[in-house]
Scaffold this motif. Sequence first.
Motif, mmCIF file in Angstrom:
data_model
loop_
_atom_site.group_PDB
_atom_site.id
_atom_site.type_symbol
_atom_site.label_atom_id
_atom_site.label_comp_id
_atom_site.label_asym_id
_atom_site.label_seq_id
_atom_site.Cartn_x
_atom_site.Cartn_y
_atom_site.Cartn_z
ATOM 1 N N ILE A 159 13.042 -48.448 52.228
ATOM 2 C CA ILE A 159 13.254 -47.955 50.871
ATOM 3 C C ILE A 159 13.795 -46.525 50.908
ATOM 4 O O ILE A 159 13.129 -45.607 51.387
ATOM 5 C CB ILE A 159 11.958 -48.030 50.047
ATOM 6 C CG1 ILE A 159 11.327 -49.422 50.176
ATOM 7 C CG2 ILE A 159 12.243 -47.673 48.591
ATOM 8 C CD1 ILE A 159 12.242 -50.569 49.781
ATOM 9 N N THR A 160 14.994 -46.333 50.361
ATOM 10 C CA THR A 160 15.665 -45.040 50.349
ATOM 11 C C THR A 160 15.086 -44.128 49.271
ATOM 12 O O THR A 160 14.722 -44.580 48.190
ATOM 13 C CB THR A 160 17.171 -45.242 50.092
ATOM 14 O OG1 THR A 160 17.700 -46.120 51.081
ATOM 15 C CG2 THR A 160 17.922 -43.924 50.160
ATOM 16 N N ASN A 161 15.005 -42.839 49.600
ATOM 17 C CA ASN A 161 14.513 -41.802 48.675
ATOM 18 C C ASN A 161 13.069 -42.041 48.238
ATOM 19 O O ASN A 161 12.659 -41.604 47.161
ATOM 20 C CB ASN A 161 15.402 -41.709 47.427
ATOM 21 C CG ASN A 161 16.814 -41.239 47.728
ATOM 22 O OD1 ASN A 161 17.072 -40.664 48.781
ATOM 23 N ND2 ASN A 161 17.741 -41.501 46.823
ATOM 24 N N SER A 162 12.277 -42.692 49.077
ATOM 25 C CA SER A 162 10.918 -43.065 48.669
ATOM 26 C C SER A 162 9.837 -42.123 49.164
ATOM 27 O O SER A 162 8.709 -42.169 48.674
ATOM 28 C CB SER A 162 10.601 -44.479 49.179
ATOM 29 O OG SER A 162 10.651 -44.531 50.604
ATOM 30 N N GLY A 163 10.163 -41.251 50.118
ATOM 31 C CA GLY A 163 9.119 -40.432 50.712
ATOM 32 C C GLY A 163 9.403 -38.949 50.734
ATOM 33 O O GLY A 163 8.771 -38.199 51.483
ATOM 34 N N THR A 164 10.323 -38.490 49.897
ATOM 35 C CA THR A 164 10.624 -37.060 49.873
ATOM 36 C C THR A 164 9.569 -36.322 49.056
ATOM 37 O O THR A 164 8.834 -36.929 48.268
ATOM 38 C CB THR A 164 12.003 -36.782 49.249
ATOM 39 O OG1 THR A 164 11.913 -36.924 47.824
ATOM 40 C CG2 THR A 164 13.051 -37.752 49.774
ATOM 41 N N GLU A 165 9.538 -35.023 49.200
ATOM 42 C CA GLU A 165 8.581 -34.220 48.435
ATOM 43 C C GLU A 165 8.948 -34.136 46.958
ATOM 44 O O GLU A 165 8.142 -33.674 46.144
ATOM 45 C CB GLU A 165 8.486 -32.812 49.017
ATOM 46 C CG GLU A 165 9.782 -32.037 48.985
ATOM 47 C CD GLU A 165 9.698 -30.745 49.781
ATOM 48 O OE1 GLU A 165 9.863 -29.677 49.167
ATOM 49 O OE2 GLU A 165 9.450 -30.818 51.002
ATOM 50 N N ILE A 166 10.154 -34.603 46.598
ATOM 51 C CA ILE A 166 10.543 -34.600 45.194
ATOM 52 C C ILE A 166 10.650 -36.020 44.628
ATOM 53 O O ILE A 166 11.126 -36.203 43.497
ATOM 54 C CB ILE A 166 11.866 -33.840 44.971
ATOM 55 C CG1 ILE A 166 13.001 -34.468 45.771
ATOM 56 C CG2 ILE A 166 11.711 -32.370 45.302
ATOM 57 C CD1 ILE A 166 14.371 -33.865 45.449
ATOM 58 N N THR A 167 10.230 -37.033 45.375
ATOM 59 C CA THR A 167 10.223 -38.398 44.845
ATOM 60 C C THR A 167 9.147 -38.520 43.778
ATOM 61 O O THR A 167 7.993 -38.149 43.998
ATOM 62 C CB THR A 167 9.964 -39.420 45.958
ATOM 63 O OG1 THR A 167 11.000 -39.324 46.948
ATOM 64 C CG2 THR A 167 9.920 -40.837 45.404
ATOM 65 N N SER A 168 9.523 -39.050 42.615
ATOM 66 C CA SER A 168 8.572 -39.132 41.502
ATOM 67 C C SER A 168 8.123 -40.545 41.191
ATOM 68 O O SER A 168 6.995 -40.750 40.728
ATOM 69 C CB SER A 168 9.172 -38.514 40.240
ATOM 70 O OG SER A 168 10.361 -39.195 39.860
ATOM 71 N N VAL A 169 8.974 -41.552 41.442
ATOM 72 C CA VAL A 169 8.637 -42.914 41.035
ATOM 73 C C VAL A 169 9.450 -43.903 41.861
ATOM 74 O O VAL A 169 10.544 -43.592 42.325
ATOM 75 C CB VAL A 169 8.918 -43.112 39.523
ATOM 76 C CG1 VAL A 169 10.406 -42.994 39.223
ATOM 77 C CG2 VAL A 169 8.359 -44.433 39.011
ATOM 78 N N VAL A 170 8.885 -45.094 42.039
ATOM 79 C CA VAL A 170 9.585 -46.185 42.712
ATOM 80 C C VAL A 170 9.490 -47.417 41.822
ATOM 81 O O VAL A 170 8.397 -47.775 41.365
ATOM 82 C CB VAL A 170 8.990 -46.498 44.101
ATOM 83 C CG1 VAL A 170 9.719 -47.679 44.737
ATOM 84 C CG2 VAL A 170 9.065 -45.277 45.017
ATOM 85 N N THR A 171 10.622 -48.043 41.547
ATOM 86 C CA THR A 171 10.619 -49.317 40.837
ATOM 87 C C THR A 171 10.338 -50.417 41.853
ATOM 88 O O THR A 171 11.055 -50.545 42.845
ATOM 89 C CB THR A 171 11.977 -49.577 40.157
ATOM 90 O OG1 THR A 171 12.241 -48.520 39.234
ATOM 91 C CG2 THR A 171 11.961 -50.899 39.420
ATOM 92 N N VAL A 172 9.295 -51.206 41.616
ATOM 93 C CA VAL A 172 8.825 -52.192 42.586
ATOM 94 C C VAL A 172 8.947 -53.596 41.999
ATOM 95 O O VAL A 172 8.512 -53.847 40.869
ATOM 96 C CB VAL A 172 7.353 -51.916 42.968
ATOM 97 C CG1 VAL A 172 6.843 -52.974 43.942
ATOM 98 C CG2 VAL A 172 7.220 -50.527 43.569
ATOM 99 N N THR A 173 9.561 -54.504 42.741
ATOM 100 C CA THR A 173 9.583 -55.901 42.341
ATOM 101 C C THR A 173 8.346 -56.595 42.907
ATOM 102 O O THR A 173 7.981 -56.380 44.064
ATOM 103 C CB THR A 173 10.848 -56.615 42.835
ATOM 104 O OG1 THR A 173 10.980 -56.443 44.256
ATOM 105 C CG2 THR A 173 12.081 -56.048 42.146
ATOM 106 N N ALA A 174 7.720 -57.419 42.088
ATOM 107 C CA ALA A 174 6.478 -58.073 42.509
ATOM 108 C C ALA A 174 6.326 -59.409 41.790
ATOM 109 O O ALA A 174 6.831 -59.611 40.682
ATOM 110 C CB ALA A 174 5.278 -57.178 42.208
ATOM 111 N N ARG A 175 5.592 -60.294 42.428
ATOM 112 C CA ARG A 175 5.233 -61.558 41.791
ATOM 113 C C ARG A 175 4.161 -61.291 40.742
ATOM 114 O O ARG A 175 3.118 -60.724 41.049
ATOM 115 C CB ARG A 175 4.693 -62.550 42.815
ATOM 116 C CG ARG A 175 5.711 -63.052 43.825
ATOM 117 C CD ARG A 175 5.104 -64.152 44.660
ATOM 118 N NE ARG A 175 6.055 -64.722 45.599
ATOM 119 C CZ ARG A 175 5.996 -65.972 46.056
ATOM 120 N NH1 ARG A 175 5.009 -66.757 45.662
ATOM 121 N NH2 ARG A 175 6.882 -66.420 46.906
#
Length: 393
Positions: A159-175
């Motif tokens: 997942i790109t841009n997921s662990g930086t100190e300025i990452t705020s949110v991740v859109t996650v696909t889930a069942r």
Amino acid sequence: MFELSHDHLDFRHLVRDFAAARIEPYVADWDRRAHFPTELVPAMGELGLFGLNAPEEFGGAGLEEGGFTYLCVAIEELGRVDQSVGITLSAGVGLGINPILTYGTTEQRERWLPDLVAGRRLAGFGLTEPDAGSDAAGTRTRAGLSQGRWTLNGSKAFITNSGTEITSVVTVTARTGRRPDGTPEISAILVPSDSPGLTVEPAYRKLGWHISDTHGLTFEDVEVPESNLLGQRGHGFKQFLKTLDDGRIAISALAVGCAQRMLEEATAYSKQRMAFGRPIGANQGISFQVADLAVMVESARLLTYKAAWLKDEHEAGRRGAGEVKQAAAIAKLHSTEAAMDATRIATQVFGGNGFMEEYPVARFYRDAKILEIGEGTSEVQRMLIARGLGLPA
């Protein structure tokens, strides 16, 4: 027919100057240290790069015409200097901002978009899993709804841009359940980066894209409000397919930047490098290879900007979604394979020097392979193109 306007060309020069001043002098060191230059993101935001597709109310450019083409120009120019920086913008907009902009509620947009558009924050898109890559419908991450809250369990990969100190949110696909026909119901859910139970795994040791931030994510009873559902429940699969269509054009622009840089490097080296008393470019064995690079660049650029133009035309209601989807797959397939070939040819032109990390062609050679994989492999693109031609699924 499609062509870059004078405004697009002026914008190209603006981004090229930025890349020459703020990226080129430092990129070899960043790559060597696998360092993500956090400070570069707000600088890109100040230039307006993250807001090219966003309305003015969220700090975006509010462009009425050609907005997606502007984004592709920016990605190409950044990618011409470094592919990792190019994908940071591409993913930041295409996978971070656009899903929220397209499917988000007023509250979701007002909460997340201003900081993302300004480059103060980054967002990721959690689709790929350890056992679900091209087969995205094989998603195993689950989200159960109880008493007004979603509880997520599972994992995501690459997942790109997921662990930086300025990452705020991740859109996650889930069942989120099952459909009447027994197939999984897949939804998209916004997960803030500081959610308890969300673990950002150690950064990957990658072949290329050393500057880009890439992590796996693990969800252990991660709870978020029911209102964090992005779009309609059960429409997550349809939403991310639309997201990937746009992303393929952006990756194609990134590939054009790569091929363009290889043409420039090989041309300059062929004029300067002497062998047997004359420049190596005087030899047909070299000059024909450089000529092939020029053909690759021109064809890849034309396909890419045709697809970007069709995307802008579609947004204006003048073209159908199917036409954009087909053009995106064609551009992505051709441009990324051309970029991979271009790095191989440029490295060959450089000879032994091409194998040395002090020359940019080595970095671009390492970076190019992922272009044929991310946002849908070359095999997936061929499948989509065949379906677009009416061949049986």
